[in-house]
Design a protein around this motif. Structure first.
Motif, mmCIF file in Angstrom:
data_model
loop_
_atom_site.group_PDB
_atom_site.id
_atom_site.type_symbol
_atom_site.label_atom_id
_atom_site.label_comp_id
_atom_site.label_asym_id
_atom_site.label_seq_id
_atom_site.Cartn_x
_atom_site.Cartn_y
_atom_site.Cartn_z
ATOM 1 N N HIS A 107 104.039 22.072 88.116
ATOM 2 C CA HIS A 107 105.057 23.085 87.882
ATOM 3 C C HIS A 107 104.593 24.475 86.809
ATOM 4 N N VAL A 108 104.556 25.718 87.500
ATOM 5 C CA VAL A 108 104.143 26.751 86.465
ATOM 6 C C VAL A 108 105.378 27.809 86.391
ATOM 7 N N VAL A 109 105.945 27.668 85.269
ATOM 8 C CA VAL A 109 107.416 28.367 85.010
ATOM 9 C C VAL A 109 107.011 29.482 84.114
ATOM 10 N N PRO A 110 107.472 30.826 84.603
ATOM 11 C CA PRO A 110 107.395 31.998 83.758
ATOM 12 C C PRO A 110 107.983 31.604 82.643
ATOM 13 N N ARG A 111 107.732 32.192 81.522
ATOM 14 C CA ARG A 111 108.104 31.996 80.170
ATOM 15 C C ARG A 111 108.380 33.596 79.394
ATOM 16 N N THR A 112 109.402 33.912 78.882
ATOM 17 C CA THR A 112 109.671 35.087 78.127
ATOM 18 C C THR A 112 110.554 34.564 76.858
ATOM 19 N N LYS A 113 109.839 35.004 75.506
ATOM 20 C CA LYS A 113 110.370 34.632 74.275
ATOM 21 C C LYS A 113 111.625 35.077 74.321
ATOM 22 N N GLY A 114 112.614 34.025 73.975
ATOM 23 C CA GLY A 114 114.096 34.299 73.937
ATOM 24 C C GLY A 114 114.641 33.830 75.248
ATOM 25 N N ASP A 115 114.053 33.141 76.411
ATOM 26 C CA ASP A 115 114.574 32.889 77.375
ATOM 27 C C ASP A 115 115.567 31.635 77.387
ATOM 28 N N GLY A 116 115.772 31.151 76.277
ATOM 29 C CA GLY A 116 116.808 30.108 76.263
ATOM 30 C C GLY A 116 116.154 28.519 76.549
ATOM 31 N N LEU A 117 115.158 28.479 76.961
ATOM 32 C CA LEU A 117 114.679 27.106 77.358
ATOM 33 C C LEU A 117 114.520 26.366 76.211
ATOM 34 N N ARG A 118 114.860 25.246 75.933
ATOM 35 C CA ARG A 118 114.673 24.481 74.631
ATOM 36 C C ARG A 118 114.266 22.948 75.131
ATOM 37 N N GLY A 119 113.093 22.398 74.360
ATOM 38 C CA GLY A 119 112.708 21.036 74.673
ATOM 39 C C GLY A 119 112.489 20.663 76.217
ATOM 40 N N PHE A 120 113.045 19.613 76.608
ATOM 41 C CA PHE A 120 112.852 19.113 77.923
ATOM 42 C C PHE A 120 113.767 19.043 78.759
ATOM 43 N N PHE A 121 115.084 19.829 78.460
ATOM 44 C CA PHE A 121 116.154 20.038 79.599
ATOM 45 C C PHE A 121 115.837 21.369 80.431
#
Length: 138
Positions: A101-115
């Motif tokens: 998996h390559v998932v784009p990330r941006t600071k503050g995107d809301g992704l937390r932990g492994f959920f």
């Protein structure tokens, strides 16, 4: 070599439609149908391999090199600040065919932990994301 009933083998063979982002002799990358964030890419070997430890040695470098290219592409094409890269081996592996998996990330995107909350693309949006990523990979 493909595995009957494997959805990723069907995508590699062109039997199941997917929004392809990258194709080489040994690898295929395409957009995840239910992305964590839009632009979420899956990288798979063309040969049916179940887990990372099963990946033949001659594919290790090309697999990682393609992953590096995809990480760069999500930043350049989608304006992401970085990416999250992961591989599940058996546990939590929804399709028993090696996929990175390559998932784009941006600071503050809301992704937390492994959920991994999943999203859906709007009509025509998936093709647009795939085209942008292909352009960055060229």
């Amino acid at each position: 070599m493909s595995e009957a009933g494997c959805v990723f083998c069907a995508i590699v063979a062109g039997q199941t439609p997917a929004d392809l982002v990258l194709e080489t002799d040994d690898l295929v990358a395409f957009l995840d149908q239910r992305p964590v964030f839009r632009g979420h890419v899956l990288l798979v070997p063309r040969t049916h391999v179940v887990t990372l430890p099963d990946l033949p040695g001659e594919l290790r470098d090309p697999f990682l090199a393609a992953a590096q290219r995809l990480c760069t592409a999500v930043v350049e094409a989608l304006g992401a600040q970085g990416s999250w890269v992961s591989v599940n081996n058996t546990v939590s592996q929804s399709v028993p065919h090696l996929h990175l998996h390559v998932v784009p990330r941006t600071k503050g995107d809301g992704l937390r932990g492994f959920f991994w909350p999943r999203q859906r693309y709007d009509d025509g949006e998936r093709a647009s994301y795939a085209a942008r990523l292909r352009s960055a990979l060229d």
